[in-house]
Enzyme design. Structure first.
Site, PDB file in Angstrom:
ATOM      1  N   GLU A  12      44.908  43.307  72.107  1.00 33.74           N
ATOM      2  CA  GLU A  12      44.757  44.728  71.803  1.00 33.74           C
ATOM      3  C   GLU A  12      44.009  44.864  70.490  1.00 33.74           C
ATOM      4  O   GLU A  12      44.326  44.178  69.523  1.00 33.74           O
ATOM      5  CB  GLU A  12      46.105  45.444  71.657  1.00 33.74           C
ATOM      6  CG  GLU A  12      46.908  45.621  72.923  1.00 33.74           C
ATOM      7  CD  GLU A  12      48.194  46.418  72.691  1.00 33.74           C
ATOM      8  OE1 GLU A  12      48.244  47.197  71.707  1.00 33.74           O
ATOM      9  OE2 GLU A  12      49.130  46.254  73.487  1.00 33.74           O
TER      10      GLU A  12
ATOM     11  N   GLU B 295      54.745  42.466  72.015  1.00 27.37           N
ATOM     12  CA  GLU B 295      55.187  42.883  70.691  1.00 27.37           C
ATOM     13  C   GLU B 295      56.707  42.988  70.558  1.00 27.37           C
ATOM     14  O   GLU B 295      57.265  44.081  70.325  1.00 27.37           O
ATOM     15  CB  GLU B 295      54.549  44.230  70.322  1.00 27.37           C
ATOM     16  CG  GLU B 295      53.034  44.189  70.238  1.00 27.37           C
ATOM     17  CD  GLU B 295      52.404  45.505  69.802  1.00 27.37           C
ATOM     18  OE1 GLU B 295      51.199  45.491  69.530  1.00 27.37           O
ATOM     19  OE2 GLU B 295      53.121  46.529  69.727  1.00 27.37           O
TER      20      GLU B 295
END
Length: 478
Positions: free
Chosen positions: A381, A180
């Site tokens: 995720e 990320e």
């Protein structure tokens, strides 16, 4: 906070059996600073999160990751839990300051020894390791030199990647360079709610570019060393208006369409286009030039960034909701979003106040496969925080987390719908295996399918873990 998602979703997300393709990868994910603890042990240096969590007012209740889940010393027990659940894959991250305490220079062999032991333990349990090289815990020494606003940090990431591969590459096939990059660039350097806590829009945009350069240089280092599969993990979301969040077919105004496109460019295409297409969207370059200038983007950078990436890891929790709002100042986490509002969505929410929209996941996966067909996908995720309660009975202790099970069930049905629609999706990793240090939220937000009593470090399978074990065993949903 407790919510129930049942009864609020399309029937294809709540009914019927869903069988996944043969060979579909089932697993779970964690991150080093969130679970390892041992913050000062065996030569580990300080990270930006050690510094940030010790800064008054930055993390809820003054919590730190000093001990976390004590995974550094309890990893063998945790691998046994993974084996008991039937996990085929485990995504974990390496703590850069454990390997290179100052972010460069000599390798701390004691730090790498831990990951050596962990990889061997996973191999003995038949669990495939998915290694993320960088999950936000930048060595503090590098931050003192400018962190990700300093171009040199990208080169240091490549050196670090080569060093880790040299030790683990004989047993690890799957490598993710970054987790990320948008989050750390824009929450760490823009809004300042994450480490290192800077609040400067120009720094955020410069850091974002250097993250991508780091990905490209680390990818080259890994390829040279013989890495088989390389992944970039992103926080990607469909960008929708409030009307579209509840009705994907809703018509929107021209002004709202411009807001959607601008935020989509900043969130998704700012990361994906340079990596997979070798160029930035024109809308992004215009914003970068206006706020930060373009001197930090060198002539050869996009060539270095545009390296073959085998898989995009998708971290999905909720859609991004926007609408046009003339006169609205730019959101601190979103440089260039003047005249755009980020409103709440009228939908069930998790304990994080994140709206629960599983259809956003299927929509996202189909869009990514359509726009970037050259790369495979993995959900790296997906999960939810709820206010779990340990129930004590004569039969023992349980965590009846029906909301989390419903959340996971509906999102897995969305995943299945995307596969049926043609998305090239290879696997699903639940977030998270363990309750952990949830960044600025500290320990009071629980995402795990395994409950952690942080006072005793006792592990307890939640009902969602038992449910997930059945999904893995059946390779599908009832």
């Amino acid at each position: 906070m407790t919510v129930t998602t049942r009864g609020t979703l399309p029937s294809y997300l709540t009914e019927g059996r869903a069988v996944f393709p043969e060979g579909f990868i089932w697993g779970a994910a964690t991150a080093s600073y969130q679970i390892e603890g041992a913050a000062r042990d065996d030569g580990r240096g300080p990270s930006v999160w050690d510094t940030f969590s010790r800064t008054p007012g930055k993390v809820a209740f003054g919590h730190t990751g000093d001990v976390a889940c004590d995974h550094y010393y309890r990893y063998a027990d945790d691998v046994r839990l993974m084996s008991d659940l039937g996990l085929g894959a485990y995504r974990f991250s390496i703590a850069w300051p454990r390997v290179q305490p100052d972010g460069s220079g000599p390798i701390n062999t004691r730090g790498l020894d831990f990951y050596d032991r962990l990889v061997d333990e996973l191999a003995g349990a038949g669990i495939t390791p998915y290694v993320t090289l960088y999950h936000w815990d930048l060595p503090q020494t590098l931050e003192d030199r400018g962190g990700w606003t300093n171009r040199d940090t990208a080169y240091r990431l490549a050196d670090y990647a080569a060093a880790v591969h040299a030790r683990l590459g004989d047993r690890v096939r799957n490598w993710a360079t970054l987790n990320e990059p948008w989050v750390q660039a824009f929450l760490g350097y823009g809004s300042g709610v994450h480490a290192p806590g800077r609040q400067d829009p120009a720094s955020a945009l410069i850091a974002s570019h250097h993250f991508l350069l780091g990905h490209g240089l680390a990818t080259q280092a890994l390829r040279t060393a013989g890495a088989e599969e390389i992944m970039l993990v992103i926080n990607s979301s469909p960008v929708l208006t409030p009307a579209q969040g509840n009705d994907p077919s809703a018509e929107i105004s021209e002004a709202d369409a411009e807001a959607v496109n601008r935020v989509d460019c900043l969130l998704n295409r700012q990361i994906l286009d340079p990596v997979l297409r070798g160029s930035y969207p024109a809308e992004v370059l215009a914003i970068v030039e206006r706020i930060a200038g373009l001197d930090h983007i060198h002539d050869d950078d996009l060539g270095d960034i545009h390296q073959r990436t085998d898989v995009i890891g998708v971290n999905y929790y909720n859609p991004c909701i926007v609408r046009s709002s003339p006169g609205e100042p730019a959101n601190p986490a979103w440089p260039g979003t003047e005249d755009i509002l980020f409103p709440a969505l009228d939908a069930p929410k998790t304990a994080m106040e994140w709206p629960i929209v599983p259809t956003g996941l299927s929509r996202l996966l189909l869009r990514l496969s359509h726009d970037y067909p050259e790369v495979g996908l993995m959900v790296t995720e997906n999960g939810a925080a709820f206010d779990d309660v340990v129930t004590r009975t004569e039969a023992g202790e349980r965590v009846h987390d029906a909301d989390r099970t419903a959340y996971l069930d509906s999102h897995l049905r969305a995943v299945h719908a995307a596969i049926e629609g043609g998305a090239d999706l290879r696997g699903y990793l639940v977030w998270s295996l363990l309750d952990n240090f949830e960044w600025a939220e500290g320990y009071h937000r629980r995402f795990g399918i395994v409950h952690i009593d942080f006072a005793t470090q006792r592990r307890l399978l939640k009902d969602s873990a038992e449910w997930y074990r059945g999904v893995i065993r059946e390779n599908g949903l009832a």
